[in-house]
Design a protein around this motif. Structure first.
Motif, short mmCIF file in Angstrom:
data_model
loop_
_atom_site.label_atom_id
_atom_site.label_comp_id
_atom_site.label_asym_id
_atom_site.label_seq_id
_atom_site.Cartn_x
_atom_site.Cartn_y
_atom_site.Cartn_z
N THR A 4 -19.92 168.50 100.79
CA THR A 4 -18.98 167.91 101.74
C THR A 4 -17.89 167.16 100.99
OG1 THR A 4 -20.35 165.93 101.93
CG2 THR A 4 -20.73 167.66 103.54
N SER A 30 -14.12 164.74 102.17
CA SER A 30 -13.41 164.16 103.31
C SER A 30 -12.30 165.11 103.77
CB SER A 30 -12.82 162.80 102.92
OG SER A 30 -11.82 162.98 101.94
N PRO A 31 -12.00 165.14 105.07
CA PRO A 31 -10.95 166.03 105.57
C PRO A 31 -9.61 165.80 104.86
CG PRO A 31 -12.22 165.15 107.40
CD PRO A 31 -12.67 164.41 106.17
N LYS A 32 -9.33 164.57 104.46
CA LYS A 32 -8.05 164.29 103.79
C LYS A 32 -7.96 164.96 102.42
CE LYS A 32 -7.41 159.79 106.01
NZ LYS A 32 -7.24 158.33 105.80
N GLU A 37 -18.36 170.44 110.31
CA GLU A 37 -18.02 169.04 110.06
C GLU A 37 -19.25 168.17 110.31
OE1 GLU A 37 -14.71 167.86 112.38
OE2 GLU A 37 -13.27 169.18 111.34
N GLN A 52 -20.10 163.95 110.28
CA GLN A 52 -19.81 162.52 110.06
C GLN A 52 -18.53 162.30 109.26
OE1 GLN A 52 -23.35 160.92 108.25
NE2 GLN A 52 -24.54 161.01 110.14
N ASP A 53 -17.43 162.77 109.81
CA ASP A 53 -16.11 162.60 109.19
C ASP A 53 -16.01 163.27 107.82
OD1 ASP A 53 -15.32 161.09 111.37
OD2 ASP A 53 -16.03 159.22 110.45
N SER A 54 -16.81 164.30 107.61
CA SER A 54 -16.76 165.07 106.36
C SER A 54 -16.70 166.56 106.69
CB SER A 54 -17.99 164.78 105.48
OG SER A 54 -18.01 163.43 105.08
N ALA A 55 -16.06 167.30 105.85
CA ALA A 55 -15.98 168.75 106.03
C ALA A 55 -17.04 169.41 105.17
CB ALA A 55 -14.60 169.27 105.64
#
Length: 642
Positions: free
Chosen positions: A158, A160-162, A183, A185-188
């Motif tokens: 995983t 982070s999306p950013k 996805e 918990q705010d992770s890709a």
């Protein structure tokens, strides 16, 4: 003023009769067993705690089982929960014979609980695994194939999306396949397969993106693993539901378990009492306290069942402190609850309940002072006591409130307050005659305080100390009556002055008589005379009778006014007005009854008892049957009334 005279019991019997003696004493419920005094006797105190520990363990297990089954038992109403069901000796004997079966039920409950705990832990772990694996359900490759080959390397984890755009930019133009599979918990969730030549570039890009690798276990695709986990979780859930049904199937044993719990509690108390005996290999010695009135009956019962014994009853020695037991008639006895909530009197002093009860009765009614509330209390509380049969301590307090309801009816009629409304005052209207009301309150306060002084004088006379009564109480009466005559009866002001001066001089000369030095005697007299200020503050304390009573009436009037404003407003207004009347008066009654009880107690504890009361008594705690769930009738010997 009845404190039960206690006798010191000494009992010597054969050790083979120990259990029988303990059973008789517990059934009688009139003997408080104490530790054996003396260094020599203490050498023979019972040391084996095996029986007590086994009884405690068994009792703890049974109580735990009752708690587990409580959720399946029929709900008891509030009235039913205030009392104990009464169990006959026949029913008790039946449960005693079923002890093995009932303990097997306890064992089954313990096994079910252990299995339920295991299943709950398993279900928690399955849920956590599903939460971690579900985001990877879009990865259609079996996890066992997520490994490097001769020409390729694979990465799963995983970011982070950013950071995704940076990873894609860094890997563009390289022999790399990148897929976002979900996805979490705010992770890709990222899966990458690359040619070996690009390994370093991919690792550098992932490190810069703070890539977190994901390690997979088992076989099959993540989606297949999720389905297997879900199926396993459903199986665990079904098994837990089955266990719950098994648990509910055992709920029928709860009433018998409660009886067995009482029997085991009694056994534990007997074991604990036996630990206070002095024993040899063939005999035991028991010592304790017993009310004088129960001595003859208990001795007769013991001799009928245990012929080989010696028993003696004697008065307490000067260096012994007997426990305190109060006994009053049925009308005064409920007010013992006021005493026990404070501190028991010393066993060699006196029981103040008989003197205190009329004042408590009077003050409580004056502070509630609404005849309507009093009528409801006086009528409703005895009915609740009759049908609910509350426990002893609660029953006494409820009777105090019921008697307080009678007093409230009287004073409410005197002050003309009926549910906050007025008809015609018989004695005083507190709102219109505040000075008369304050005079009445302070007058009753003076009577209360002087009664306390009189009780102190009585105690001195009873102890053979008439001079102490004269110097410590009668001189104060001279001073106080003299001041009262000077202020209230101008025609007798000279007589009042003489009495006041004589009383003050006597107090100054005698109050410090116990001091060892002349200076101590001199200053002690002045210190005692300064106590006149405490008398003034004590008398002013009785103004709370006026304040509490006034508050009850005014609050009731406010609710009445609000209700009568709302009532003419149609159906909604009528409903709102009735609600205000009912809720408002219930609130006013409850809050003022509580306040009256507390403040009536305070007037006894601080002002009244301060004049004579000797506290520090130890409660009389006999070996007896103390029910928690049910009042069992132990098979065997009849009880002995103390």
């Amino acid at each position: 003023m009845a404190l039960v005279e206690m006798k010191r019991l000494t009992l010597l019997a054969m050790r083979a009769d120990k259990d029988r003696v303990l059973a008789i004493l517990q059934k009688a419920g009139c003997v408080q067993i104490t530790e054996i005094d003396g260094e020599e006797a203490s050498r023979y105190l019972c040391e084996g705690r095996g029986g007590l520990e086994r009884a405690e363990e068994r009792l703890q297990r049974i109580r735990w089982a009752i708690g587990e089954l409580a959720g399946f038992a029929p709900k008891k109403g509030m009235l039913a929960s205030m009392s104990f069901p009464v169990v006959s000796a026949v029913e008790t004997a039946r449960v005693q014979r079923s002890k093995s079966e009932l303990m097997a039920v306890v064992g089954a409950l313990e096994s079910l609980e252990r299995r339920r705990g295991e299943l709950q832990g398993r279900q928690t772990r399955l849920t956590a695994e599903l939460q971690q694996l579900s985001p990877w359900a879009g990865l259609d490759i079996p996890v066992e194939r997520l490994r490097d080959t001769r020409e390729t390397v694979q990465f799963a984890g995983t970011v982070s999306p950013k950071a995704l755009e940076g990873v894609e930019a860094a890997l563009s133009g390289l022999p790399v396949l990148t897929r976002i599979v979900g996805e979490a918990q705010d992770s890709a969730c990222l899966w990458i397969v690359a040619h070996k030549s690009a390994r370093d570039a991919v690792q550098g890009a992932l490190k810069a993106a703070e890539f977190s690798a994901r390690a997979f276990q088992g076989e099959g695709t993540p989606a297949e693993q999720c389905r297997r986990l879900e199926a396993e979780r459903e199986r665990v859930t079904a098994e837990r539901e089955g266990l719950a049904k098994e648990l509910a199937g055992l709920a029928g044993a709860e009433p018998d378990l409660k009886i067995l719990c009482e029997l085991n509690a009694c056994e534990k108390e007997r074991e604990a009492a036996g630990m206070r005996f002095a024993e040899t290999s063939s005999a035991f010695l028991c010592m304790g306290w017993i009310p004088q009135s129960a001595c003859e009956k208990l001795e007769k019962r013991l001799r009928a069942s245990v012929p080989a014994m010696e028993i003696e009853f004697r008065a307490a020695a000067d260096d012994e402190k007997p426990p305190t037991l109060m006994r009053n008639n049925r009308f005064i006895a409920p007010f013992e609850a006021v005493i026990t909530n404070y501190s028991l009197p010393d066993a060699r002093s006196l029981d103040p309940t008989f003197i205190m009860a009329p004042f408590f009765f009077c003050f409580f009614g004056m502070m509630v002072s609404d005849a309507g509330y009093g009528l409801i209390m006086a009528a409703l509380i005895p009915l609740v006591i009759h049908f609910a049969k509350p426990k002893t301590g609660l029953r006494k307090i409820m009777w105090v409130l019921a008697f307080g309801g009678v007093s409230t009816v009287f004073w409410g009629a005197m002050f003309d307050t009926w549910f906050g409304a007025s008809i015609r005052p018989i004695l005083i209207n507190p709102l219109e005659q505040p000075l008369e009301m304050m005079t009445l309150c302070m007058g009753l306060g003076c009577v209360h305080l002087l009664t306390g002084l009189g009780v102190a004088a009585y105690k001195n006379f009873k102890a053979g100390k008439p001079l102490d009564a004269f110097m410590d109480q009668f001189l104060w009466l001279f001073l106080l009556f003299g001041i009262a005559l000077m202020i209230l009866v101008p025609g007798l002001s000279t007589v009042g002055a003489v009495l006041a001066i004589a009383g003050a001089a006597g107090i100054w000369l005698t109050a410090g008589r116990a001091k060892p030095t002349l200076m101590g005697k001199f200053t002690g007299g002045f210190g005692a005379l300064y106590g006149i200020t405490s008398w003034l503050s004590d008398i002013l304390s009785y103004m709370r009778l006026f304040g509490m009573g006034l508050a009850t009436g005014v609050i009731g009037m406010v609710f009445n006014t609000l209700a009568f404003i709302l009532l003419p407003g149609g159906i909604l207004g009528a409903v709102a007005g009735v609600a205000v009347l009912v809720v408002g008066h219930v609130f006013n009654a409850v809050i003022n009854v509580l306040g009256a009880y507390v403040h009536a107690c305070r007037l006894q504890y601080i002002e009244f008892f301060g004049k004579f009361y000797e506290d520090g008594g130890d409660p009389f705690v006999p070996l007896s049957v103390s029910p928690r769930y049910a009042a069992v009738s132990l098979p065997g010997e009849d009880g002995v009334d103390g």
